[in-house]
Design a protein around this motif. Structure first.
Motif, PDB file in Angstrom:
ATOM      1  N   VAL A   1      -6.500 -56.680  28.666  1.00  0.00           N
ATOM      2  CA  VAL A   1      -6.601 -55.241  28.902  1.00  0.00           C
ATOM      3  C   VAL A   1      -7.717 -54.672  28.025  1.00  0.00           C
ATOM      4  O   VAL A   1      -7.750 -54.903  26.815  1.00  0.00           O
ATOM      5  N   HIS A   2      -8.652 -53.952  28.676  1.00  0.00           N
ATOM      6  CA  HIS A   2      -9.737 -53.246  27.979  1.00  0.00           C
ATOM      7  C   HIS A   2      -9.653 -51.767  28.335  1.00  0.00           C
ATOM      8  O   HIS A   2      -9.121 -51.414  29.387  1.00  0.00           O
ATOM      9  N   PHE A   3     -10.227 -50.920  27.482  1.00  0.00           N
ATOM     10  CA  PHE A   3     -10.258 -49.485  27.779  1.00  0.00           C
ATOM     11  C   PHE A   3     -11.525 -49.141  28.556  1.00  0.00           C
ATOM     12  O   PHE A   3     -12.639 -49.397  28.080  1.00  0.00           O
ATOM     13  N   PHE A   4     -11.342 -48.569  29.741  1.00  0.00           N
ATOM     14  CA  PHE A   4     -12.456 -48.070  30.556  1.00  0.00           C
ATOM     15  C   PHE A   4     -12.423 -46.551  30.468  1.00  0.00           C
ATOM     16  O   PHE A   4     -11.367 -45.937  30.664  1.00  0.00           O
ATOM     17  N   SER A   5     -13.577 -45.938  30.154  1.00  0.00           N
ATOM     18  CA  SER A   5     -13.583 -44.476  29.997  1.00  0.00           C
ATOM     19  C   SER A   5     -14.769 -43.829  30.700  1.00  0.00           C
ATOM     20  O   SER A   5     -15.786 -44.478  30.949  1.00  0.00           O
ATOM     21  N   LYS A   6     -14.603 -42.555  30.997  1.00  0.00           N
ATOM     22  CA  LYS A   6     -15.658 -41.813  31.704  1.00  0.00           C
ATOM     23  C   LYS A   6     -16.808 -41.469  30.753  1.00  0.00           C
ATOM     24  O   LYS A   6     -17.951 -41.376  31.162  1.00  0.00           O
ATOM     25  N   GLU A   7     -16.462 -41.256  29.466  1.00  0.00           N
ATOM     26  CA  GLU A   7     -17.504 -40.978  28.467  1.00  0.00           C
ATOM     27  C   GLU A   7     -17.491 -42.092  27.416  1.00  0.00           C
ATOM     28  O   GLU A   7     -16.469 -42.736  27.215  1.00  0.00           O
ATOM     29  N   ALA A   8     -18.623 -42.269  26.761  1.00  0.00           N
ATOM     30  CA  ALA A   8     -18.715 -43.298  25.721  1.00  0.00           C
ATOM     31  C   ALA A   8     -17.662 -43.043  24.647  1.00  0.00           C
ATOM     32  O   ALA A   8     -17.457 -41.901  24.230  1.00  0.00           O
ATOM     33  N   ALA A   9     -16.979 -44.110  24.218  1.00  0.00           N
ATOM     34  CA  ALA A   9     -15.953 -43.994  23.173  1.00  0.00           C
ATOM     35  C   ALA A   9     -15.805 -45.360  22.518  1.00  0.00           C
ATOM     36  O   ALA A   9     -15.646 -46.361  23.213  1.00  0.00           O
ATOM     37  N   VAL A  10     -15.870 -45.384  21.192  1.00  0.00           N
ATOM     38  CA  VAL A  10     -15.826 -46.676  20.493  1.00  0.00           C
ATOM     39  C   VAL A  10     -14.695 -46.757  19.464  1.00  0.00           C
ATOM     40  O   VAL A  10     -14.031 -47.776  19.360  1.00  0.00           O
ATOM     41  N   THR A  11     -14.439 -45.673  18.735  1.00  0.00           N
ATOM     42  CA  THR A  11     -13.401 -45.716  17.698  1.00  0.00           C
ATOM     43  C   THR A  11     -12.090 -45.131  18.226  1.00  0.00           C
ATOM     44  O   THR A  11     -12.095 -44.383  19.211  1.00  0.00           O
ATOM     45  N   GLU A  44       1.029 -43.442  39.412  1.00  0.00           N
ATOM     46  CA  GLU A  44       1.176 -44.743  40.074  1.00  0.00           C
ATOM     47  C   GLU A  44      -0.200 -45.409  40.068  1.00  0.00           C
ATOM     48  O   GLU A  44      -1.232 -44.720  40.005  1.00  0.00           O
ATOM     49  N   THR A  45      -0.241 -46.742  40.189  1.00  0.00           N
ATOM     50  CA  THR A  45      -1.533 -47.441  40.110  1.00  0.00           C
ATOM     51  C   THR A  45      -2.507 -47.012  41.205  1.00  0.00           C
ATOM     52  O   THR A  45      -3.706 -46.941  40.966  1.00  0.00           O
ATOM     53  N   ASN A  46      -2.000 -46.718  42.407  1.00  0.00           N
ATOM     54  CA  ASN A  46      -2.956 -46.340  43.460  1.00  0.00           C
ATOM     55  C   ASN A  46      -3.496 -44.918  43.284  1.00  0.00           C
ATOM     56  O   ASN A  46      -4.348 -44.480  44.049  1.00  0.00           O
ATOM     57  N   ASP A  47      -3.020 -44.208  42.243  1.00  0.00           N
ATOM     58  CA  ASP A  47      -3.569 -42.873  41.945  1.00  0.00           C
ATOM     59  C   ASP A  47      -4.619 -42.927  40.833  1.00  0.00           C
ATOM     60  O   ASP A  47      -5.154 -41.884  40.436  1.00  0.00           O
ATOM     61  N   ILE A  48      -4.914 -44.131  40.327  1.00  0.00           N
ATOM     62  CA  ILE A  48      -5.877 -44.241  39.218  1.00  0.00           C
ATOM     63  C   ILE A  48      -7.262 -43.746  39.634  1.00  0.00           C
ATOM     64  O   ILE A  48      -7.849 -42.884  38.974  1.00  0.00           O
ATOM     65  N   LEU A  49      -7.788 -44.301  40.724  1.00  0.00           N
ATOM     66  CA  LEU A  49      -9.152 -43.953  41.146  1.00  0.00           C
ATOM     67  C   LEU A  49      -9.286 -42.457  41.461  1.00  0.00           C
ATOM     68  O   LEU A  49     -10.163 -41.789  40.906  1.00  0.00           O
ATOM     69  N   PRO A  50      -8.400 -41.895  42.335  1.00  0.00           N
ATOM     70  CA  PRO A  50      -8.499 -40.452  42.570  1.00  0.00           C
ATOM     71  C   PRO A  50      -8.316 -39.639  41.292  1.00  0.00           C
ATOM     72  O   PRO A  50      -8.956 -38.600  41.108  1.00  0.00           O
ATOM     73  N   GLY A  51      -7.456 -40.129  40.380  1.00  0.00           N
ATOM     74  CA  GLY A  51      -7.227 -39.435  39.102  1.00  0.00           C
ATOM     75  C   GLY A  51      -8.483 -39.380  38.252  1.00  0.00           C
ATOM     76  O   GLY A  51      -8.784 -38.364  37.616  1.00  0.00           O
ATOM     77  N   LEU A  52      -9.238 -40.490  38.224  1.00  0.00           N
ATOM     78  CA  LEU A  52     -10.507 -40.527  37.481  1.00  0.00           C
ATOM     79  C   LEU A  52     -11.536 -39.615  38.145  1.00  0.00           C
ATOM     80  O   LEU A  52     -12.273 -38.894  37.481  1.00  0.00           O
ATOM     81  N   ALA A  97     -10.218 -53.872  37.303  1.00  0.00           N
ATOM     82  CA  ALA A  97     -11.180 -52.755  37.325  1.00  0.00           C
ATOM     83  C   ALA A  97     -12.239 -52.981  38.407  1.00  0.00           C
ATOM     84  O   ALA A  97     -12.597 -52.063  39.138  1.00  0.00           O
ATOM     85  N   LEU A  98     -12.705 -54.224  38.494  1.00  0.00           N
ATOM     86  CA  LEU A  98     -13.724 -54.560  39.512  1.00  0.00           C
ATOM     87  C   LEU A  98     -13.165 -54.374  40.919  1.00  0.00           C
ATOM     88  O   LEU A  98     -13.783 -53.718  41.764  1.00  0.00           O
ATOM     89  N   ALA A  99     -11.978 -54.937  41.165  1.00  0.00           N
ATOM     90  CA  ALA A  99     -11.376 -54.863  42.505  1.00  0.00           C
ATOM     91  C   ALA A  99     -11.064 -53.420  42.897  1.00  0.00           C
ATOM     92  O   ALA A  99     -11.246 -53.025  44.046  1.00  0.00           O
ATOM     93  N   GLY A 100     -10.638 -52.610  41.909  1.00  0.00           N
ATOM     94  CA  GLY A 100     -10.260 -51.226  42.202  1.00  0.00           C
ATOM     95  C   GLY A 100     -11.404 -50.235  42.048  1.00  0.00           C
ATOM     96  O   GLY A 100     -11.195 -49.028  42.150  1.00  0.00           O
ATOM     97  N   GLN A 101     -12.619 -50.757  41.734  1.00  0.00           N
ATOM     98  CA  GLN A 101     -13.830 -49.931  41.558  1.00  0.00           C
ATOM     99  C   GLN A 101     -13.642 -48.854  40.484  1.00  0.00           C
ATOM    100  O   GLN A 101     -14.240 -47.775  40.541  1.00  0.00           O
ATOM    101  N   ILE A 102     -12.825 -49.164  39.490  1.00  0.00           N
ATOM    102  CA  ILE A 102     -12.545 -48.223  38.405  1.00  0.00           C
ATOM    103  C   ILE A 102     -13.792 -47.966  37.559  1.00  0.00           C
ATOM    104  O   ILE A 102     -13.984 -46.894  36.997  1.00  0.00           O
ATOM    105  N   ASP A 103     -14.673 -48.987  37.491  1.00  0.00           N
ATOM    106  CA  ASP A 103     -15.879 -48.861  36.680  1.00  0.00           C
ATOM    107  C   ASP A 103     -16.871 -47.836  37.230  1.00  0.00           C
ATOM    108  O   ASP A 103     -17.753 -47.396  36.509  1.00  0.00           O
ATOM    109  N   ARG A 104     -16.732 -47.456  38.491  1.00  0.00           N
ATOM    110  CA  ARG A 104     -17.696 -46.496  39.051  1.00  0.00           C
ATOM    111  C   ARG A 104     -17.545 -45.121  38.385  1.00  0.00           C
ATOM    112  O   ARG A 104     -18.511 -44.605  37.833  1.00  0.00           O
ATOM    113  N   PRO A 105     -16.327 -44.532  38.379  1.00  0.00           N
ATOM    114  CA  PRO A 105     -16.196 -43.267  37.622  1.00  0.00           C
ATOM    115  C   PRO A 105     -16.059 -43.500  36.108  1.00  0.00           C
ATOM    116  O   PRO A 105     -16.514 -42.685  35.310  1.00  0.00           O
ATOM    117  N   ALA A 106     -15.422 -44.612  35.697  1.00  0.00           N
ATOM    118  CA  ALA A 106     -15.217 -44.890  34.261  1.00  0.00           C
ATOM    119  C   ALA A 106     -16.190 -45.997  33.864  1.00  0.00           C
ATOM    120  O   ALA A 106     -15.831 -47.169  33.835  1.00  0.00           O
TER     121      ALA A 106
END
Length: 314
Positions: free
Chosen positions: A126-136, A169-177, A192-201
């Motif tokens: 599990v990694h953190f995917f975010s819409k804005e840069a975040a490191v700490t 729910e998991t299928n609300d992740i993409l619309p939520g982002l 993340a790749l399969a769900g295209q989460i990296d596009r918004p995040a």
């Protein structure tokens, strides 16, 4: 006879190596059980969430399923120790060491509840995917973080650490982002790749938070109805499937990250001091999860196994 297995389709996409491996396992079983037997894999999440799937197995609507710890803990809570201790595991060797030493206990407890474990499987880190840069850890404060629906304990823990959990729910992740309802998602790269989460995040923090651990289980009822040769064939095929998937788990993760980087993912690598901040945050969670999210005796046993592993690799 018929075997209906539920592949957690949303996490493991149709046509993926996980799906193909299940098909191969099914073919080996059918070969022995008899040509008239059927092996059906449901991959589209049509069988409901993992708690629903366990319920369907209990009443005989499904025979088997690929479940993550979320579903497995509906059967027995001991399994939570493999996935819910943040930053305890840092590499697959540690995961394998602990899992193999707990395996007998976990499988016996599942069996006592009417479920037979065919093979264990891991779905990445599990990694953190975010819409804005975040490191700490501080960078993530005030961000709206996705939490799996039904995980009430996680909500309480995150609030106590100063984060803003949003239950979906998991299928609300993409619309939520996309809508801004959430801005951070903690998932493995393959998902993340399969769900295209990296596009918004489009930022990924290079910190291994927890491993995604799962198992393919079959109801004892279905297990007992098979002819003994078919049971043996299924067990052998399951062993092979587990070995095959373990060999590929890191390569699959690396390939997923590379594919997302090609389409714009920015990997944020923390300094050693920032990594230390994450470690301190993770360990501050331990007293909150020991005895609540994870049974105290098994939590302590995992910690002992870590010490043992680290002693042995010095």
């Amino acid at each position: 006879s018929e075997m209906c297995i539920r592949d957690r389709g949303t996490l493991l996409p149709k046509g993926s190596i996980y799906h193909r491996t299940l098909q191969e396992m099914g073919e080996q079983w059918r070969h022995v059980q008899g040509e008239k037997s059927r092996f059906i894999i449901y991959t589209d999440g049509s069988q409901g969430g993992e708690a629903d799937v366990v319920r369907r197995m209990r009443i005989g609507q499904l025979n088997a399923a690929v479940l993550s710890v979320v579903g497995l803990s509906e059967i027995d809570s001991t399994v939570t120790a493999l996935q819910f201790i943040p930053m305890a595991f840092q590499n697959w060797r540690e995961v394998d060491y602990v899992r193999e030493r707990l395996r007998q206990k976990l499988e016996q407890r599942m069996r006592a509840k009417g479920f037979v474990v065919l093979f264990w499987v891991e779905g990445g880190w599990v990694h953190f995917f975010s819409k804005e840069a975040a490191v700490t850890p501080e960078d993530f404060k005030g961000r709206k973080v996705f939490v799996w629906a039904g995980d009430t304990q996680q909500v309480g823990i995150m609030k106590s650490l100063g984060y803003q959990p949003v239950v979906l729910e998991t299928n609300d992740i993409l619309p939520g982002l996309q809508s801004g309802l959430i801005s951070v998602v903690a998932v493995p790269p393959v998902y993340a790749l399969a769900g295209q989460i990296d596009r918004p995040a489009s930022y990924m923090l290079d910190v291994r938070w927890v491993p995604i651990v799962g198992a393919t289980v079959i109801s004892e009822k279905a297990w007992k109805t098979m002819n003994p040769d078919a049971r043996d064939a299924l067990k052998d095929a399951a062993e092979q499937a587990g070995r095959k998937l373990r060999k590929r788990r890191q390569a699959l993760e690396d390939a997923a990250i590379a594919a997302m980087q090609k389409r714009g993912l920015k990997v944020q690598t923390p300094t050693s001091q920032q990594t230390e901040e994450w470690q301190i945050l993770a360990e501050s969670v331990y007293p909150k999860i020991r005895g609540s999210r994870i049974p105290a005796d098994i939590f302590d046993q995992v910690m002992e196994l870590f010490s043992e592993y680290k002693e042995g690799t010095k």
